[in-house]
Design a protein around this motif. Structure first.
Motif, short mmCIF file in Angstrom:
data_model
loop_
_atom_site.label_atom_id
_atom_site.label_comp_id
_atom_site.label_asym_id
_atom_site.label_seq_id
_atom_site.Cartn_x
_atom_site.Cartn_y
_atom_site.Cartn_z
N TYR A 1 -20.46 23.74 -27.48
CA TYR A 1 -19.95 23.16 -28.73
C TYR A 1 -19.92 21.64 -28.66
O TYR A 1 -19.70 21.08 -27.59
CB TYR A 1 -18.52 23.65 -28.99
N PRO A 2 -20.08 20.97 -29.81
CA PRO A 2 -19.95 19.51 -29.81
C PRO A 2 -18.54 19.12 -29.34
O PRO A 2 -17.58 19.87 -29.54
CB PRO A 2 -20.15 19.12 -31.28
N VAL A 3 -18.45 17.94 -28.72
CA VAL A 3 -17.19 17.56 -28.05
C VAL A 3 -16.00 17.44 -29.01
O VAL A 3 -14.87 17.62 -28.60
CB VAL A 3 -17.35 16.24 -27.27
N ARG B 1 -8.58 4.83 -31.56
CA ARG B 1 -7.38 4.50 -30.79
C ARG B 1 -7.61 4.53 -29.29
O ARG B 1 -6.94 3.85 -28.54
CB ARG B 1 -6.23 5.49 -31.11
N VAL B 2 -8.57 5.38 -28.85
CA VAL B 2 -8.82 5.44 -27.41
C VAL B 2 -10.07 4.65 -27.03
O VAL B 2 -10.65 4.84 -25.96
CB VAL B 2 -8.91 6.91 -26.92
N GLY B 3 -10.46 3.76 -27.93
CA GLY B 3 -11.54 2.84 -27.61
C GLY B 3 -12.94 3.43 -27.70
O GLY B 3 -13.86 2.98 -27.03
N ILE B 4 -13.10 4.47 -28.52
CA ILE B 4 -14.43 5.07 -28.68
C ILE B 4 -14.88 4.87 -30.12
O ILE B 4 -14.11 5.13 -31.05
CB ILE B 4 -14.40 6.58 -28.36
N ASP B 5 -16.13 4.43 -30.29
CA ASP B 5 -16.69 4.37 -31.63
C ASP B 5 -17.13 5.80 -31.98
O ASP B 5 -17.96 6.38 -31.26
CB ASP B 5 -17.89 3.41 -31.62
N PRO B 6 -16.54 6.40 -33.05
CA PRO B 6 -16.84 7.81 -33.33
C PRO B 6 -18.33 8.14 -33.33
O PRO B 6 -18.74 9.20 -32.86
CB PRO B 6 -16.22 8.03 -34.71
N LYS B 7 -19.16 7.20 -33.81
CA LYS B 7 -20.58 7.55 -33.90
C LYS B 7 -21.22 7.72 -32.51
O LYS B 7 -22.28 8.31 -32.39
CB LYS B 7 -21.34 6.56 -34.78
N ASP B 8 -20.56 7.22 -31.47
CA ASP B 8 -21.09 7.39 -30.11
C ASP B 8 -20.87 8.80 -29.57
O ASP B 8 -21.50 9.19 -28.59
CB ASP B 8 -20.42 6.40 -29.13
N VAL B 9 -19.93 9.54 -30.15
CA VAL B 9 -19.66 10.87 -29.57
C VAL B 9 -19.73 12.03 -30.57
O VAL B 9 -20.02 13.15 -30.17
CB VAL B 9 -18.26 10.91 -28.88
N LEU B 10 -19.49 11.76 -31.85
CA LEU B 10 -19.46 12.87 -32.81
C LEU B 10 -20.82 13.58 -32.87
O LEU B 10 -21.86 12.92 -32.94
CB LEU B 10 -19.06 12.38 -34.21
N GLY B 11 -20.79 14.89 -32.80
CA GLY B 11 -22.02 15.68 -32.85
C GLY B 11 -22.69 15.84 -31.50
O GLY B 11 -23.68 16.57 -31.37
N LYS B 12 -22.15 15.16 -30.47
CA LYS B 12 -22.78 15.28 -29.15
C LYS B 12 -22.17 16.41 -28.35
O LYS B 12 -21.01 16.79 -28.57
CB LYS B 12 -22.63 13.96 -28.39
N TYR B 13 -22.95 16.91 -27.39
CA TYR B 13 -22.47 17.98 -26.51
C TYR B 13 -21.94 17.36 -25.22
O TYR B 13 -22.30 16.23 -24.88
CB TYR B 13 -23.61 18.97 -26.25
N PRO B 14 -21.06 18.12 -24.49
CA PRO B 14 -20.42 17.54 -23.32
C PRO B 14 -21.38 16.83 -22.35
O PRO B 14 -21.05 15.77 -21.82
CB PRO B 14 -19.73 18.74 -22.66
N HIS B 15 -22.57 17.42 -22.13
CA HIS B 15 -23.47 16.78 -21.14
C HIS B 15 -24.07 15.47 -21.66
O HIS B 15 -24.70 14.74 -20.91
CB HIS B 15 -24.59 17.77 -20.74
#
Ligand code: ATP
Length: 268
Positions: free
Chosen positions: A106-108, A139-153
């Motif tokens: 599943y996406p993260v 809030r935790v210093g992540i730009d959503p576009k860097d992680v949304l839709g990505k898988y854990p690996h």
């Protein structure tokens, strides 16, 4: 007021069908955690820290002893699903292995959607929920576009750890049990994670149980330290007392390794 009271907690594992071998993983452990307090459980591998954490998180039943969260015995007074969901909303874990906390299929962000499903006052629609997820990531210093839709690996260990803290930010738990939350990540992310936990404590009044091998790190972040060895708390108190006036031989040994740790911490 004490948010968590752990009283004479003991866990004995029995191994083998015939020749039963007993492992006393946790022996008669008692301590309290107040509102907004950060306490550390410090000890070598196998000293019983994770077993203690699992009992507090209601993942492993104790052999004997009691755990009170907000005055309720978590093993006796939580009987129905509703009270368990409430407990899961208020007490949250950040585990040492960021890889094990995610389902590879599943996406993260699934973990953040799950957090939203636990909220008492849920966002009124999907768009609002997504906004909340994005805000938590910022809030935790992540730009959503860097992680949304990505898988854990497809994301880094540090990003995985941060997303677990974003989950805490959404849920606003009263207690976080953080078991070696920085063990798998590089030194620069490590400092960031500690800072995020401290911010949660300041902004939301969260209490934190920080579990670590590292007495130097515990000295920096804690209001109180409990040193564990062979399942028992052998030393306890304010970090200055534990580090500057250790009484137990094991604590003295740990303190002896701190100058090296100080240097390491300066790199954070
Ligand atoms: N499910 C289990 N069955 C049998 N023994 C166990 C089980 N879980 C833990 N133990 C044993 O209990 C003891 C305490 O383990 P625990 O994982 O709590 O230590 P720890 O201090 O958290 O170690 P680490 O820092 O390596 O995570 C160890 O001797 C361990 O082998």
């Amino acid at each position: 007021m004490s948010r968590l009271v752990v009283k004479n907690l003991t866990k004995i594992f029995s191994l083998g069908f015939f020749s039963k071998r007993r492992i006393e993983a946790v022996k008669n452990v008692s301590f309290e955690v107040k509102e907004k307090e950060i306490v550390s459980l410090v000890g070598e591998s196998g000293s019983g820290k994770t077993t203690t954490a699992k009992m507090i998180l209601r993942l492993l039943p104790p052999t004997s002893g009691e755990i009170y969260f907000e005055g309720k015995d978590i093993w006796k007074d939580i009987k129905d699903r509703e009270s368990l969901v409430e407990f899961r909303r208020k007490v949250h874990a950040v585990f040492q292995d960021p890889f094990a906390s995610y389902n590879p299929f599943y996406p993260v962000e699934r973990t953040l959607w799950q957090a939203i499903s636990l909220l008492e006052n849920k966002p009124s629609n999907k768009k609002e929920a997504l906004e909340l997820i994005k805000e938590s990531l910022f809030r935790v210093g992540i730009d959503p576009k860097d992680v949304l839709g990505k898988y854990p690996h497809q994301i880094s260990g540090g990003q995985k750890q941060r997303i677990m803290i974003a989950r805490c930010w959404i849920l606003r738990p009263l207690l976080i049990v953080a078991d070696e939350p920085t063990s798998m990540i590089d030194a620069s992310s490590r400092g960031g994670i500690i800072k995020l936990l401290e911010e949660l404590r300041e902004e939301q009044g969260t209490s934190i149980i920080f579990i670590t091998h590292d007495l130097g790190l515990a000295y920096y972040v804690s209001d109180n330290i409990f040193v564990m060895k062979n399942g028992e708390i052998v030393e306890r108190g304010h970090p200055d007392k534990v580090v500057l006036e250790p009484t137990h031989e094991y604590t003295k040994l740990l303190v002896g390794s701190i100058p090296k740790l100080y240097r390491k911490l300066e790199d954070l």
